[in-house]
Design a protein around this motif. Structure first.
Motif, mmCIF file in Angstrom:
data_model
loop_
_atom_site.group_PDB
_atom_site.id
_atom_site.type_symbol
_atom_site.label_atom_id
_atom_site.label_comp_id
_atom_site.label_asym_id
_atom_site.label_seq_id
_atom_site.Cartn_x
_atom_site.Cartn_y
_atom_site.Cartn_z
ATOM 1 N N GLY A 184 -11.903 -4.157 -0.383
ATOM 2 C CA GLY A 184 -12.116 -2.719 -0.515
ATOM 3 C C GLY A 184 -12.872 -2.137 0.658
ATOM 4 O O GLY A 184 -12.512 -1.077 1.179
ATOM 5 N N GLN A 185 -13.913 -2.825 1.105
ATOM 6 C CA GLN A 185 -14.667 -2.355 2.268
ATOM 7 C C GLN A 185 -13.792 -2.357 3.515
ATOM 8 O O GLN A 185 -13.827 -1.404 4.299
ATOM 9 N N LYS A 186 -13.012 -3.415 3.682
ATOM 10 C CA LYS A 186 -12.142 -3.498 4.866
ATOM 11 C C LYS A 186 -11.079 -2.407 4.825
ATOM 12 O O LYS A 186 -10.812 -1.740 5.824
ATOM 13 N N LEU A 187 -10.465 -2.211 3.657
ATOM 14 C CA LEU A 187 -9.435 -1.185 3.506
ATOM 15 C C LEU A 187 -10.016 0.205 3.764
ATOM 16 O O LEU A 187 -9.403 1.026 4.457
ATOM 17 N N ALA A 188 -11.199 0.462 3.230
ATOM 18 C CA ALA A 188 -11.851 1.752 3.457
ATOM 19 C C ALA A 188 -12.108 1.968 4.946
ATOM 20 O O ALA A 188 -11.883 3.062 5.471
ATOM 21 N N SER A 189 -12.534 0.920 5.617
ATOM 22 C CA SER A 189 -12.776 1.004 7.054
ATOM 23 C C SER A 189 -11.476 1.279 7.816
ATOM 24 O O SER A 189 -11.440 2.122 8.718
ATOM 25 N N MET A 190 -10.409 0.595 7.453
ATOM 26 C CA MET A 190 -9.120 0.765 8.128
ATOM 27 C C MET A 190 -8.576 2.178 7.948
ATOM 28 O O MET A 190 -7.961 2.734 8.860
ATOM 29 N N LEU A 191 -8.793 2.748 6.754
ATOM 30 C CA LEU A 191 -8.243 4.069 6.454
ATOM 31 C C LEU A 191 -9.213 5.212 6.745
ATOM 32 O O LEU A 191 -8.831 6.385 6.664
ATOM 33 N N GLY A 192 -10.467 4.882 7.018
ATOM 34 C CA GLY A 192 -11.476 5.918 7.196
ATOM 35 C C GLY A 192 -11.863 6.561 5.872
ATOM 36 O O GLY A 192 -12.219 7.741 5.819
ATOM 37 N N TYR A 193 -11.789 5.791 4.789
ATOM 38 C CA TYR A 193 -12.110 6.273 3.443
ATOM 39 C C TYR A 193 -13.540 5.888 3.063
ATOM 40 O O TYR A 193 -14.129 4.979 3.632
ATOM 41 N N GLU A 194 -14.054 6.542 2.036
ATOM 42 C CA GLU A 194 -15.338 6.169 1.441
ATOM 43 C C GLU A 194 -15.113 4.923 0.579
ATOM 44 O O GLU A 194 -14.050 4.751 -0.027
ATOM 45 N N PHE A 195 -16.129 4.055 0.486
ATOM 46 C CA PHE A 195 -16.056 2.869 -0.361
ATOM 47 C C PHE A 195 -17.076 2.987 -1.483
ATOM 48 O O PHE A 195 -18.250 3.293 -1.239
ATOM 49 N N ILE A 196 -16.633 2.725 -2.725
ATOM 50 C CA ILE A 196 -17.502 2.775 -3.898
ATOM 51 C C ILE A 196 -17.392 1.438 -4.628
ATOM 52 O O ILE A 196 -16.286 1.007 -4.976
ATOM 53 N N ASP A 197 -18.529 0.797 -4.875
ATOM 54 C CA ASP A 197 -18.584 -0.457 -5.621
ATOM 55 C C ASP A 197 -19.242 -0.172 -6.963
ATOM 56 O O ASP A 197 -20.435 0.162 -7.014
ATOM 57 N N THR A 198 -18.492 -0.277 -8.060
ATOM 58 C CA THR A 198 -19.051 0.090 -9.365
ATOM 59 C C THR A 198 -20.142 -0.880 -9.822
ATOM 60 O O THR A 198 -21.030 -0.479 -10.574
ATOM 61 N N ASP A 199 -20.095 -2.144 -9.378
ATOM 62 C CA ASP A 199 -21.201 -3.057 -9.699
ATOM 63 C C ASP A 199 -22.509 -2.510 -9.120
ATOM 64 O O ASP A 199 -23.549 -2.542 -9.776
ATOM 65 N N LYS A 200 -22.453 -2.015 -7.905
ATOM 66 C CA LYS A 200 -23.648 -1.441 -7.266
ATOM 67 C C LYS A 200 -24.111 -0.199 -8.026
ATOM 68 O O LYS A 200 -25.322 0.005 -8.204
ATOM 69 N N LEU A 201 -23.168 0.616 -8.496
ATOM 70 C CA LEU A 201 -23.547 1.799 -9.277
ATOM 71 C C LEU A 201 -24.283 1.399 -10.553
ATOM 72 O O LEU A 201 -25.271 2.034 -10.934
ATOM 73 N N VAL A 202 -23.800 0.344 -11.214
ATOM 74 C CA VAL A 202 -24.443 -0.134 -12.442
ATOM 75 C C VAL A 202 -25.852 -0.645 -12.130
ATOM 76 O O VAL A 202 -26.816 -0.326 -12.841
ATOM 77 N N ILE A 203 -25.975 -1.427 -11.069
ATOM 78 C CA ILE A 203 -27.279 -1.971 -10.683
ATOM 79 C C ILE A 203 -28.243 -0.847 -10.328
ATOM 80 O O ILE A 203 -29.391 -0.826 -10.796
ATOM 81 N N ASP A 204 -27.778 0.106 -9.527
ATOM 82 C CA ASP A 204 -28.629 1.228 -9.141
ATOM 83 C C ASP A 204 -29.028 2.065 -10.356
ATOM 84 O O ASP A 204 -30.169 2.512 -10.467
ATOM 85 N N GLY A 205 -28.084 2.267 -11.271
ATOM 86 C CA GLY A 205 -28.354 3.090 -12.458
ATOM 87 C C GLY A 205 -29.272 2.422 -13.463
ATOM 88 O O GLY A 205 -30.033 3.097 -14.164
ATOM 89 N N SER A 206 -29.226 1.106 -13.536
ATOM 90 C CA SER A 206 -30.038 0.387 -14.524
ATOM 91 C C SER A 206 -31.356 -0.113 -13.943
ATOM 92 O O SER A 206 -32.288 -0.429 -14.685
ATOM 93 N N GLY A 207 -31.405 -0.230 -12.630
ATOM 94 C CA GLY A 207 -32.604 -0.756 -11.995
ATOM 95 C C GLY A 207 -32.768 -2.260 -12.164
ATOM 96 O O GLY A 207 -33.839 -2.806 -11.927
#
Length: 177
Positions: free
Chosen positions: A17-40
């Motif tokens: 996902g990170q590589k694809l986002a980089s190739m396309l110039g897109y934003e990358f979102i990792d939902t595991d990171k969102l859960v970790i950030d949201g729960s602390g």
């Protein structure tokens, strides 16, 4: 366009996902990171302290709360397919791509299995989860990308792009090194 990657833990969703986002110039979102950030706290801590359903609900909520704009790649947690509500939301707003990785490759990639926060691992074991989830991933996928043990991340990203955007004239330089 919004592309969502689903698959087993260790399938390479975040890396591809990170590589694809980089190739396309897109934003990358990792939902595991969102859960970790949201729960602390970490995913395994959620499973240990609150149980599997708490992690499923946290992941579902992080997806439902996403304020998506065009041109992003979403890498989901492996258990996202246990929430029909989350998957319906993702399918309505994005193209869902299943990274289909052989079981043996998943085993080789998961050195941190007991600390990773894998829903259902204690009850079903990794092979049981693989069998159960494969059916769900296939049911929700718009596209299936088979990933071999020796496939490089850039090659997987390019195959996703070729599958979803064939001849799209995006003007993206996709030279894979």
């Amino acid at each position: 366009m919004i592309i969502t990657l689903i698959g087993m833990p260790g399938a390479g969703k975040s890396s591809a996902g990170q590589k694809l986002a980089s190739m396309l110039g897109y934003e990358f979102i990792d939902t595991d990171k969102l859960v970790i950030d949201g729960s602390g706290t970490g995913l395994q801590d959620i499973v240990n302290d609150l149980g599997d359903m708490a992690l499923i609900r946290a992941e579902e909520q992080s997806i439902l709360d996403l304020k998506l704009k065009d041109n992003c790649i979403i890498a989901t947690g492996g258990s996202v397919v246990y929430s029909e509500k989350a998957m319906r939301s993702l399918k309505a707003r994005s193209v869902v791509v299943y990274l289909d990785v052989p079981f043996g490759t998943i085993v080789m990639r998961l050195s941190n299995l007991t600390t990773r926060g894998v829903v259902g691992l204690k009850e079903k074991g990794l092979h049981g989860l693989y069998e159960e989830r494969t059916v769900l991933y296939r049911a929700f996928a718009d596209h299936i990308i088979e990933v071999g043990r020796k496939d490089k991340v850039a090659d997987v990203a390019k195959r996703i792009m070729d599958e979803i955007l064939p001849g799209s004239g995006t003007g993206v330089d996709v030279n894979v090194r």
